[in-house]
Design an enzyme around this catalytic site. Structure first.
Site, PDB file in Angstrom:
ATOM      1  N   HIS A   3      -1.456  -5.549  -1.168  1.00  0.00           N
ATOM      2  CA  HIS A   3      -2.268  -4.487  -0.545  1.00  0.00           C
ATOM      3  C   HIS A   3      -1.866  -3.100  -1.038  1.00  0.00           C
ATOM      4  O   HIS A   3      -2.741  -2.332  -1.484  1.00  0.00           O
ATOM      5  CB  HIS A   3      -2.164  -4.590   0.976  1.00  0.00           C
ATOM      6  CG  HIS A   3      -2.700  -3.400   1.712  1.00  0.00           C
ATOM      7  ND1 HIS A   3      -4.020  -3.021   1.664  1.00  0.00           N
ATOM      8  CD2 HIS A   3      -2.075  -2.481   2.509  1.00  0.00           C
ATOM      9  CE1 HIS A   3      -4.203  -1.930   2.400  1.00  0.00           C
ATOM     10  NE2 HIS A   3      -3.037  -1.585   2.921  1.00  0.00           N
ATOM     11  N   HIS A  21       3.197   3.172   1.452  1.00  0.00           N
ATOM     12  CA  HIS A  21       2.599   3.757   2.646  1.00  0.00           C
ATOM     13  C   HIS A  21       2.823   2.956   3.928  1.00  0.00           C
ATOM     14  O   HIS A  21       2.646   3.480   5.032  1.00  0.00           O
ATOM     15  CB  HIS A  21       1.090   3.997   2.430  1.00  0.00           C
ATOM     16  CG  HIS A  21       0.248   2.770   2.523  1.00  0.00           C
ATOM     17  ND1 HIS A  21      -0.026   1.973   1.439  1.00  0.00           N
ATOM     18  CD2 HIS A  21      -0.396   2.192   3.569  1.00  0.00           C
ATOM     19  CE1 HIS A  21      -0.811   0.967   1.815  1.00  0.00           C
ATOM     20  NE2 HIS A  21      -1.047   1.072   3.095  1.00  0.00           N
ATOM     21  N   GLU A  78       6.075   1.999   8.717  1.00  0.00           N
ATOM     22  CA  GLU A  78       5.379   1.403   9.855  1.00  0.00           C
ATOM     23  C   GLU A  78       5.691  -0.080  10.028  1.00  0.00           C
ATOM     24  O   GLU A  78       5.825  -0.564  11.157  1.00  0.00           O
ATOM     25  CB  GLU A  78       3.876   1.599   9.661  1.00  0.00           C
ATOM     26  CG  GLU A  78       3.009   1.131  10.797  1.00  0.00           C
ATOM     27  CD  GLU A  78       1.542   1.399  10.514  1.00  0.00           C
ATOM     28  OE1 GLU A  78       0.710   0.619  11.003  1.00  0.00           O
ATOM     29  OE2 GLU A  78       1.230   2.375   9.798  1.00  0.00           O
ATOM     30  N   ASP A  79       5.827  -0.823   8.928  1.00  0.00           N
ATOM     31  CA  ASP A  79       5.905  -2.284   9.003  1.00  0.00           C
ATOM     32  C   ASP A  79       7.241  -2.871   8.584  1.00  0.00           C
ATOM     33  O   ASP A  79       7.388  -4.094   8.559  1.00  0.00           O
ATOM     34  CB  ASP A  79       4.796  -2.914   8.148  1.00  0.00           C
ATOM     35  CG  ASP A  79       3.408  -2.610   8.695  1.00  0.00           C
ATOM     36  OD1 ASP A  79       3.305  -2.395   9.913  1.00  0.00           O
ATOM     37  OD2 ASP A  79       2.448  -2.571   7.910  1.00  0.00           O
ATOM     38  N   ASP A 118      -6.513   3.229   1.624  1.00  0.00           N
ATOM     39  CA  ASP A 118      -5.975   2.151   2.458  1.00  0.00           C
ATOM     40  C   ASP A 118      -7.083   1.521   3.295  1.00  0.00           C
ATOM     41  O   ASP A 118      -7.216   0.290   3.380  1.00  0.00           O
ATOM     42  CB  ASP A 118      -4.871   2.731   3.355  1.00  0.00           C
ATOM     43  CG  ASP A 118      -4.383   1.746   4.395  1.00  0.00           C
ATOM     44  OD1 ASP A 118      -4.020   0.613   4.029  1.00  0.00           O
ATOM     45  OD2 ASP A 118      -4.367   2.103   5.591  1.00  0.00           O
ATOM     46  N   ASP A 131     -39.630   5.176   0.421  1.00  0.00           N
ATOM     47  CA  ASP A 131     -38.799   5.749  -0.647  1.00  0.00           C
ATOM     48  C   ASP A 131     -37.416   5.104  -0.632  1.00  0.00           C
ATOM     49  O   ASP A 131     -36.424   5.718  -0.295  1.00  0.00           O
ATOM     50  CB  ASP A 131     -38.681   7.267  -0.490  1.00  0.00           C
ATOM     51  CG  ASP A 131     -38.188   7.659   0.888  1.00  0.00           C
ATOM     52  OD1 ASP A 131     -38.274   6.829   1.805  1.00  0.00           O
ATOM     53  OD2 ASP A 131     -37.694   8.796   1.044  1.00  0.00           O
TER      54      ASP A 131
END
Length: 773
Positions: free
Chosen positions: A93, A117, A121-122, A184, A304
């Site tokens: 990812h 990134h 957080e993880d 992301d 259109d």
């Protein structure tokens, strides 16, 4: 892998790609699972570090590519053992996110942050560790994209709003934060099939409401279109499938028409010696769907659904091409837009014109230069604003203005959810273009009013505006603006925002500024009222605030968990603390403590009515502002016997003593406050009267004229037939007191046809004042 990607520092061994992330490991081995990834530029999606480095070779020097690879090794180790919902190793990812940014020519530090990134957080990795290894710039970028995971929030909505606020504020410091977040989100949307349906819908809705509009606001059209199509497909899968199939069938049926228009345009431009690229394009699915829902049209009415784009070399050539296409096909009135002379708020420039093509088929043609086309696709990403040493222009200037506005909205917003609400308002694209008297163009959302315009100029102009001239004619502040108007704001030094403005302003900046001013105003008014209320209660003990002293008041405030005495007064004024209890504690014996402060002895018995006989009644002037409210059920006016009730967060609600709604509070004497009217109230007060009058022409005008003669203004009037011969009229009028009201009713009694007059109270119950029967 290119050799330059393996260049290393002199004190490090050559880096090695872990086997798990080699070419063979790029796809799930032995899996029959279909690919979950969409194509990038019509090629199979790939998540190999070698592919990323190959892309970077086209625009970055070797030493910077080595830094990106070093970030990859760190990220691969940090995410070791983690998998995505689709079953692939997690590191795929971040590589995919960096690949999207590489196609936008992101700088190497932004790419390093993209690869890293999710590590804060993880994984257990701390921001400080990232700063030590990769520097403060990369660490700040990664932290800006990371969600707030260390704080417990009462709800998912509050957690998401707080994380969004954190990200947007980081974006105001460095625009790369939002670019990484958009990439992301784009890759997450491309792999959303692995999620459960409910989560897909939630993420898709958030994408359509927030992230796609942000991409549009920054002019990054390529990412916006992908986000919108993917959000549409996952949020409404059946609608997307049906519309996609229908559009495909319609375009296939008109393929000859499209080819004919392309050929005709090329031939005409070649004949005029104009070098240009001409190509047809199908309309964006989500824009078709949005237009269908907004205008309540079926697909058959959306004629259109495809258009053409002409790319030329210079601006003046754009207008030459416009003349040629208007000579070839008949233009549709009202469908021409010149975004070159007046760019959109995100810096977008192009000429748009609607035409009647062959066989009466409506078509749209966009004409722009190659630079405009590049800016339309990449927006703020086309030139990095954070690298610019000179004045920003185009999308950079537009983004800079927007980011400055975000800072003001953040300053004036009360909490994260309110901030998110204000930002959402400013993200939607329909716009009006209006001029200041000096010719400056301001771009505002569709439906914006004069007050929005005033706040767009400056918060101080909005706070003090009292009137306006639109095209040199006086107009109301709530007037919606139209493109091309010239707006002049008239201000007054003593003016202040009106709470009623919140009913019609549409921009986040105006709404946040008004709410912030009113909130601060309420606190100031609450503080003044709290001082008066505490003074009245201290009189029962023969004391004044000066005799109690600031030190004792501060000590009690700190003991109550408040920062200072002013906050204590505000809490009293807002009805959150009882002044009689605070007065007793302040009047009780106190013991000096080091530092000159006092600790109050709280062992005295609670105050009862007998203890408060010496307390002064609080005088109501009518000018206390937002912390004194007059109950709508009985609408008290000067001259009525009144009682005050505490309402937490609002202050005091004043009722007439005879109000039926007071019955619920008879057993709660601690909620009561002794109040009286000031000798000379300084305001007007609203009250309601009901008049029964014979059903004849001109009756309402006659009554209204009589009320005006008595110096009263009618705020509202409701009428209804009573029995076919009599009309009942309910007037909401402004009066200075009972004497003023009595004069109005005497005057109405003299009008022929009036049979009955009453003053209303308690939501419809009335006390008869006059009747001729």
């Amino acid at each position: 892998m290119p050799a330059l990607a393996y260049q290393s520092r002199s004190d490090e061994p050559p880096p090695r790609i872990p086997q798990a992330h080699s070419q063979q490991g790029a796809r799930v081995a032995g899996s029959s699972r279909p690919s979950l990834y969409l194509r990038l530029d019509n090629e199979p999606a790939r998540f190999l570090i070698s592919d990323l480095l190959t892309e970077l070779e086209t625009y970055l020097p070797p030493e910077q590519i080595s830094e990106v690879y070093r970030a990859y090794l760190f990220g691969a180790e940090a995410h070791q053992g983690q998998e995505r919902q689709s079953g692939e190793p997690y590191i795929y990812h971040p590589i995919a996110v960096a690949r999207i940014l590489a196609e936008m020519r992101m700088d190497y530090k932004g790419l390093m942050a993209a690869i890293l990134h999710d590590v804060i957080e993880d994984t257990p990795t701390a921001k400080e560790h990232l700063a030590d290894v990769f520097g403060d710039d990369v660490a700040e970028l990664v932290d800006g994209v990371s969600k707030l995971t260390q704080i417990d929030f009462p709800s998912r909505a509050e957690a998401q709003a707080a994380s969004f606020r954190k990200m947007m504020l980081a974006m105001t410091r460095d625009i790369r934060v939002i670019l990484i977040k958009l990439a992301d989100r784009l890759h997450n949307m491309r792999t959303l099939d692995a999620m459960m349906p409910a989560k897909r819908r939630r993420i898709s809705r958030e994408t359509l409401e927030i992230y796609a509009p942000i991409a549009n606001r920054l002019g990054i059209n390529r990412i916006r279109l992908d986000l919108e199509d993917l959000g549409f497909r996952h949020h409404w899968p059946w609608r997307h499938a049906v519309l996609s199939r229908t559009v495909g069938d319609k375009l296939q049926g008109r393929s000859e028409t499209v080819a004919k228009v392309e050929a005709t345009l090329r031939a005409r431009l070649d004949a005029e010696g104009i070098a240009a690229e001409v190509f047809g394009r199908e309309k964006h699915l989500y824009s078709i769907y949005r237009k269908m829902t907004a205008k309540r049209r079926s697909f058959d009415d959306m004629v259109d659904v495809f258009g053409f784009r002409v790319i030329v070399d210079r601006v003046d050539t754009c207008y030459r091409v416009l003349g040629q296409v208007h000579d070839l096909y008949k233009p549709v009135p009202g469908r021409f837009k010149d975004y070159i002379a007046i760019p959109k708020s995100n810096g977008y420039q192009s000429l748009h014109t609607g035409l009647i093509g062959p066989q009466g088929v409506p078509i749209e043609i966009q004409i722009r230069t190659a630079d405009m086309n590049r800016l339309a696709e990449s927006g703020i990403a086309a030139h990095w604003m954070y690298k610019s040493n000179g004045e920003a222009s185009g999308p950079q200037a537009a983004a800079k203005d927007w980011l400055q506005g975000l800072l003001e909205v953040q300053r004036d917003s009360g909490d994260s959810q309110e901030f998110l609400e204000h930002v959402k308002v400013d993200l939607y694209p329909d716009e009006v273009y209006v001029f200041t008297p000096k010719g400056r163009i301001l771009v505002l959302p569709m439906g914006a009013t004069v007050v929005d315009f005033a706040y767009a100029i400056h918060s101080d102009v909005g706070n003090t505006c009292v009137a306006t001239r639109i095209d040199r004619r006086l107009a109301s502040l709530r007037t919606p603006l139209r493109s091309g108007q010239t707006v002049e704001i008239i201000t007054a030094p003593g003016a202040k925002p009106n709470a009623a403005w919140l009913n019609f302003v549409v921009t986040g900046k105006a709404r946040a500024s008004i709410r912030s001013y009113l909130k601060n105003l309420q606190n100031r008014e609450a503080e003044a009222l709290g001082q008066r209320m505490l003074s009245a209660e201290l009189a029962a003990f023969g004391l004044t605030l000066e005799q109690v002293g600031e030190a004792r008041i501060l000590a009690h405030a700190l003991e109550s968990g408040l920062e200072d005495g002013e906050r204590l007064f505000a809490e009293i004024g807002l009805g959150n603390r009882m002044p009689m209890l605070i007065a007793r504690r302040l009047a009780g014996p106190s013991e000096p403590v080091p530092g000159g402060e006092f600790l109050v002895n709280t062992g005295a018995p609670e105050a009862g009515d007998a203890d408060r006989r010496g307390a002064r009644r609080l005088a109501i002037r009518g000018t206390e502002g937002m912390v004194v409210h007059f109950a709508r059920c009985c609408r008290p006016i000067p001259g009525d016997p009144i009682t005050g009730l505490f309402s937490a967060g609002k202050g005091i609600v004043v009722h007439r003593n005879e109000c039926g709604n007071l019955g619920d509070f008879h057993s709660k004497r601690d909620k009561w406050l002794e109040v009286e009217w000031a000798e000379d109230p300084l305001a007007e007060f609203q009250t309601e009267i009901r008049v029964d009058v014979g059903n004849r022409r001109g009756a309402l005008a006659t009554l209204a004229s009589a009320i005006a003669e008595q110096g009263s203004n009618i705020e509202n009037v409701n009428s209804r037939d009573k029995d076919g011969m009599t009309t009942t009229l309910d007037f909401l009028v402004n009066v200075t007191g009972r004497k003023h009201l009595a004069g109005i009713m005497r005057r109405l009694r003299q009008i022929p046809g009036v049979t009955r007059i009453v003053r209303l109270s308690n939501a419809g119950r009335s006390r008869e004042v006059y009747s001729k029967h």
